[in-house]
Design a protein around this motif. Structure first.
Motif, PDB file in Angstrom:
ATOM      1  N   CYS A 160       0.778  -1.332   0.110  1.00 37.33           N
ATOM      2  CA  CYS A 160       0.043   0.032   0.081  1.00 37.33           C
ATOM      3  C   CYS A 160       0.949   1.317  -0.064  1.00 37.33           C
ATOM      4  O   CYS A 160       0.677   2.031  -0.816  1.00 37.33           O
ATOM      5  CB  CYS A 160      -0.970   0.123   1.168  1.00 37.33           C
ATOM      6  N   CYS A 163      -4.983  -4.603   0.257  1.00 38.43           N
ATOM      7  CA  CYS A 163      -4.341  -4.526   1.400  1.00 38.43           C
ATOM      8  C   CYS A 163      -4.064  -5.665   1.742  1.00 38.43           C
ATOM      9  O   CYS A 163      -5.141  -6.713   1.742  1.00 38.43           O
ATOM     10  CB  CYS A 163      -4.733  -3.566   2.397  1.00 38.43           C
ATOM     11  N   CYS A 214       4.865  -6.451   5.011  1.00 37.69           N
ATOM     12  CA  CYS A 214       3.752  -7.056   4.210  1.00 37.69           C
ATOM     13  C   CYS A 214       4.116  -8.488   3.885  1.00 37.69           C
ATOM     14  O   CYS A 214       3.092  -9.236   3.926  1.00 37.69           O
ATOM     15  CB  CYS A 214       3.379  -6.296   2.941  1.00 37.69           C
TER      16      CYS A 214
END
Length: 242
Positions: A137, A170, A211
Motif C-alpha cells: 500500500c 491490502c 507485508c
C-alpha cells in the motif's frame, strides 16, 4: 556520491539478507555505500498510533544519521514514505524543518533508486520461475512506486510474471492495525493468499518485508509451498546464477 543504507527495523533484525542483497546489487554499479550505525526506527509505529512527540525523538536520530548523505536508500516503501511525514512533524521547529525537507528529497525506495537515479532496469539476472507481485500500500499508493519494479522484473531472463488478482488490495498487516484488529487483519491476509494460490506462482515477490512477513505467515499456516522474497533478494539471486 555518498549513498547511505536505511535498512529499517524488520530487515535489520529479522531479514538481514534483504539489506545484504540490496547492498551487493548497488555495489555492482559503483555505488559507494555508507551505513550510519546510529540509525534507528523511523518512528512509524508511534506516528501511526498518535504519539507524535515520541516520534520526533526517533526522527531526530534519523535526521542526524543521514545529515551528510547525498542519497538514502531503503528496502521498504513504508519506511521510505514515513520520511515524507517529517516536514509535517517539524513544521513548528525551524531548526529541524530544513533538515527534514532535505532528507525527504534525497530518500528513495530501492527500486526507485535503481531505475530513477542509476537508470538501471536490467541487472543481468536469470530466474526461471513463475512469479507474482504484491504491490504494498505505502509504496504503491503513497510513494507512487508502480513502474519501477515492473521494469526490473520484466528484464529478468526466464522469469514468468503472473498477474495477482486484486493485487492492490491490502494484505491486512498495517503495522499496529494487525495487533489492534487481528480478526479483520487475519481475514484480509487470508483473502490475499487465496488470490496468490489462484496464480499458481512458485514465488511471491514484493518491496516491503512487513507485508511479505504477514503473507508468508499465512502461507506457512496453510502449508502452501510458495516462496516469499523481497525483490532485491530475487534480483541478487538471479545475478549469482545467471
Amino acid at each position: 556520491m555518498k549513498v547511505s543504507l536505511f535498512i529499517t527495523c524488520l530487515s535489520d533484525a529479522i531479514y538481514p539478507k534483504v539489506g545484504e542483497a540490496m547492498a551487493r546489487l548497488l555495489v555492482r554499479y559503483g555505488v559507494q555505500l555508507d551505513f550510519p550505525k546510529v540509525q534507528t526506527c523511523c518512528g512509524q509505529p508511534s506516528y501511526n498510533s498518535g504519539y507524535w512527540d515520541e516520534t520526533r525523538v526517533a526522527a531526530k536520530t534519523i535526521l542526524k544519521a543521514f545529515n551528510d548523505s547525498d542519497f538514502v536508500v531503503s528496502p521498504s516503501g513504508s519506511c521510505t514514505y514515513m520520511i515524507h511525514h517529517y516536514p509535517e512533524l517539524f513544521k513548528d521547529e525551524p531548526e529541524w524543518l530544513d533538515s527534514a525537507r532535505r532528507l525527504e528529497q534525497k530518500t528513495y525506495e530501492f527500486t526507485q533508486f535503481m531505475v530513477q537515479v542509476l537508470g538501471v532496469t536490467d541487472v543481468g539476472a536469470s530466474f526461471p520461475h513463475t512469479v507474482t507481485y504484491h504491490p504494498s500500500c505505502h509504496g504503491t499508493r503513497l510513494l507512487g512506486v508502480k513502474e519501477e519494479p515492473m521494469k526490473l522484473l520484466g528484464s529478468v531472463k526466464g522469469l514468468q510474471l503472473v498477474p495477482l488478482p486484486f493485487a492492490e488490495d491490502c494484505c491486512g498487516f498495517g503495522g499496529t492495525f494487525a495487533v489492534k484488529m487481528p480478526d479483520i487483519s487475519g481475514a484480509m491476509v487470508t483473502e490475499k493468499v487465496d488470490h496468490i494460490r489462484e496464480t499458481e506462482a512458485e514465488v511471491l515477490v514484493g518491496l516491503d518485508m512487513a507485508c511479505l512477513m504477514n503473507i508468508a505467515g499465512n502461507l506457512r499456516y496453510r502449508e502452501e509451498p510458495v516462496r516469499v522474497m523481497h525483490l532485491a533478494e530475487l534480483l541478487y539471486e538471479g545475478v549469482k546464477h545467471a
